[in-house]
Write a protein that holds these residues in place. Structure first.
Motif, PDB file in Angstrom:
ATOM      1  N   GLY A  80      56.770  34.059  57.764  1.00  0.00           N
ATOM      2  CA  GLY A  80      58.105  34.246  57.222  1.00  0.00           C
ATOM      3  C   GLY A  80      58.670  33.066  56.462  1.00  0.00           C
ATOM      4  O   GLY A  80      59.739  33.172  55.863  1.00  0.00           O
ATOM      5  N   LEU A  81      58.007  31.934  56.468  1.00  0.00           N
ATOM      6  CA  LEU A  81      58.534  30.761  55.780  1.00  0.00           C
ATOM      7  C   LEU A  81      58.515  30.906  54.255  1.00  0.00           C
ATOM      8  O   LEU A  81      59.251  30.210  53.560  1.00  0.00           O
ATOM      9  N   PHE A  82      57.688  31.804  53.759  1.00  0.00           N
ATOM     10  CA  PHE A  82      57.629  32.000  52.305  1.00  0.00           C
ATOM     11  C   PHE A  82      58.919  32.619  51.773  1.00  0.00           C
ATOM     12  O   PHE A  82      59.198  32.534  50.584  1.00  0.00           O
ATOM     13  N   THR A  83      59.729  33.207  52.643  1.00  0.00           N
ATOM     14  CA  THR A  83      61.002  33.771  52.181  1.00  0.00           C
ATOM     15  C   THR A  83      61.929  32.681  51.640  1.00  0.00           C
ATOM     16  O   THR A  83      62.767  32.959  50.777  1.00  0.00           O
ATOM     17  N   ILE A  84      61.772  31.454  52.117  1.00  0.00           N
ATOM     18  CA  ILE A  84      62.563  30.341  51.568  1.00  0.00           C
ATOM     19  C   ILE A  84      62.176  30.105  50.115  1.00  0.00           C
ATOM     20  O   ILE A  84      63.028  29.871  49.263  1.00  0.00           O
ATOM     21  N   VAL A  85      60.890  30.186  49.818  1.00  0.00           N
ATOM     22  CA  VAL A  85      60.417  30.021  48.440  1.00  0.00           C
ATOM     23  C   VAL A  85      60.916  31.183  47.579  1.00  0.00           C
ATOM     24  O   VAL A  85      61.314  30.978  46.421  1.00  0.00           O
ATOM     25  N   ILE A  86      60.942  32.377  48.130  1.00  0.00           N
ATOM     26  CA  ILE A  86      61.466  33.535  47.396  1.00  0.00           C
ATOM     27  C   ILE A  86      62.950  33.332  47.089  1.00  0.00           C
ATOM     28  O   ILE A  86      63.404  33.594  45.973  1.00  0.00           O
ATOM     29  N   ASN A  87      63.713  32.847  48.069  1.00  0.00           N
ATOM     30  CA  ASN A  87      65.135  32.587  47.836  1.00  0.00           C
ATOM     31  C   ASN A  87      65.340  31.512  46.772  1.00  0.00           C
ATOM     32  O   ASN A  87      66.246  31.614  45.945  1.00  0.00           O
ATOM     33  N   ALA A  88      64.503  30.481  46.785  1.00  0.00           N
ATOM     34  CA  ALA A  88      64.589  29.441  45.756  1.00  0.00           C
ATOM     35  C   ALA A  88      64.265  30.024  44.381  1.00  0.00           C
ATOM     36  O   ALA A  88      64.918  29.686  43.379  1.00  0.00           O
ATOM     37  N   ALA A  89      63.280  30.916  44.328  1.00  0.00           N
ATOM     38  CA  ALA A  89      62.940  31.564  43.052  1.00  0.00           C
ATOM     39  C   ALA A  89      64.091  32.436  42.561  1.00  0.00           C
ATOM     40  O   ALA A  89      64.353  32.509  41.352  1.00  0.00           O
ATOM     41  N   MET A  90      64.811  33.080  43.479  1.00  0.00           N
ATOM     42  CA  MET A  90      65.966  33.886  43.077  1.00  0.00           C
ATOM     43  C   MET A  90      67.087  32.991  42.526  1.00  0.00           C
ATOM     44  O   MET A  90      67.798  33.388  41.604  1.00  0.00           O
ATOM     45  N   LEU A  91      67.213  31.792  43.074  1.00  0.00           N
ATOM     46  CA  LEU A  91      68.181  30.844  42.521  1.00  0.00           C
ATOM     47  C   LEU A  91      67.796  30.417  41.110  1.00  0.00           C
ATOM     48  O   LEU A  91      68.642  30.313  40.222  1.00  0.00           O
ATOM     49  N   TYR A  92      66.506  30.155  40.894  1.00  0.00           N
ATOM     50  CA  TYR A  92      66.048  29.801  39.553  1.00  0.00           C
ATOM     51  C   TYR A  92      66.254  30.958  38.581  1.00  0.00           C
ATOM     52  O   TYR A  92      66.627  30.751  37.428  1.00  0.00           O
ATOM     53  N   LEU A  93      66.021  32.187  39.029  1.00  0.00           N
ATOM     54  CA  LEU A  93      66.251  33.347  38.175  1.00  0.00           C
ATOM     55  C   LEU A  93      67.736  33.492  37.855  1.00  0.00           C
ATOM     56  O   LEU A  93      68.099  33.793  36.708  1.00  0.00           O
ATOM     57  N   THR A  94      68.594  33.254  38.830  1.00  0.00           N
ATOM     58  CA  THR A  94      70.035  33.268  38.586  1.00  0.00           C
ATOM     59  C   THR A  94      70.418  32.198  37.577  1.00  0.00           C
ATOM     60  O   THR A  94      71.237  32.437  36.683  1.00  0.00           O
ATOM     61  N   SER A  95      69.819  31.041  37.695  1.00  0.00           N
ATOM     62  CA  SER A  95      70.084  29.957  36.745  1.00  0.00           C
ATOM     63  C   SER A  95      69.657  30.351  35.338  1.00  0.00           C
ATOM     64  O   SER A  95      70.378  30.092  34.366  1.00  0.00           O
ATOM     65  N   TRP A  96      68.513  30.976  35.232  1.00  0.00           N
ATOM     66  CA  TRP A  96      68.017  31.385  33.908  1.00  0.00           C
ATOM     67  C   TRP A  96      68.917  32.456  33.291  1.00  0.00           C
ATOM     68  O   TRP A  96      69.252  32.394  32.119  1.00  0.00           O
ATOM     69  N   ILE A  97      69.323  33.439  34.101  1.00  0.00           N
ATOM     70  CA  ILE A  97      70.191  34.502  33.591  1.00  0.00           C
ATOM     71  C   ILE A  97      71.547  33.931  33.177  1.00  0.00           C
ATOM     72  O   ILE A  97      72.106  34.302  32.145  1.00  0.00           O
ATOM     73  N   SER A  98      72.083  33.017  33.975  1.00  0.00           N
ATOM     74  CA  SER A  98      73.397  32.464  33.650  1.00  0.00           C
ATOM     75  C   SER A  98      73.369  31.583  32.411  1.00  0.00           C
ATOM     76  O   SER A  98      74.423  31.309  31.827  1.00  0.00           O
ATOM     77  N   SER A  99      72.194  31.146  31.990  1.00  0.00           N
ATOM     78  CA  SER A  99      72.122  30.333  30.765  1.00  0.00           C
ATOM     79  C   SER A  99      72.462  31.155  29.523  1.00  0.00           C
ATOM     80  O   SER A  99      72.753  30.590  28.473  1.00  0.00           O
ATOM     81  N   TYR A 100      72.453  32.468  29.648  1.00  0.00           N
ATOM     82  CA  TYR A 100      72.808  33.355  28.536  1.00  0.00           C
ATOM     83  C   TYR A 100      74.266  33.815  28.606  1.00  0.00           C
ATOM     84  O   TYR A 100      74.668  34.699  27.873  1.00  0.00           O
ATOM     85  N   THR A 101      75.035  33.241  29.519  1.00  0.00           N
ATOM     86  CA  THR A 101      76.444  33.594  29.688  1.00  0.00           C
ATOM     87  C   THR A 101      77.304  32.356  29.427  1.00  0.00           C
ATOM     88  O   THR A 101      76.771  31.243  29.330  1.00  0.00           O
ATOM     89  N   PRO A 102      78.616  32.519  29.344  1.00  0.00           N
ATOM     90  CA  PRO A 102      79.475  31.339  29.176  1.00  0.00           C
ATOM     91  C   PRO A 102      79.507  30.419  30.399  1.00  0.00           C
ATOM     92  O   PRO A 102      79.871  29.262  30.301  1.00  0.00           O
TER      93      PRO A 102
END
Length: 142
Positions: free
Chosen positions: A85-107
């Protein structure tokens, strides 16, 4: 509808606390910066703009967690089982990076520094805050 709004508020709060604790996380608004530069007014509208920015990134993070995370969790199920179950931390970090990437296209720009451990620590902080806030009476329907 009520639980969606509560989840957005919890995500915004968790992101604010994580960015307060970790220096590598930052949320900035290009519109607020331009308005302050033009008018010189930083009181009132600046605080409301920052709160709105965190809530906006909370919406993006909630949408990413609702639609992308289940698919990624399913596809990574074998490695999650192998790591107990420790890989879920890496998945959560990847979701943060995806959020960061998506927000780069917003104000509103949510940025994470290039150091991967910042995202991992942020994922741990956000998960703990979300778990604690989800246990508050009235925050969750049964």
């Amino acid at each position: 509808m009520r639980s969606f709004i509560v989840r957005i508020l919890i995500n915004g709060l968790a992101l604010w606390i994580a960015s307060w604790i970790l220096p590598g996380l930052d949320i900035s608004t290009s519109a607020a910066t331009e308005a302050v530069a033009k008018t010189g007014v930083t009181q009132g509208t600046d605080t409301v703009g920052i709160i709105a920015a965190y809530l906006f990134v909370g919406v993006i993070f909630g949408v990413v967690n609702a639609f992308v995370r289940p698919l990624v969790s399913f596809l990574s199920l074998p490695i999650t089982i192998l790591t107990l179950g420790l890989f879920t931390i890496v998945i959560n970090a990847a979701m943060l990076y995806l959020t960061s990437w998506i927000s780069s296209y917003t104000p509103v720009h949510f940025t994470i520094d290039s150091f991967f451990w910042t995202a991992v620590f942020a994922a741990i902080i956000i998960t703990v805050i979300s778990l604690v806030a989800g246990r508050i009476p009235g925050a969750r329907r049964r």
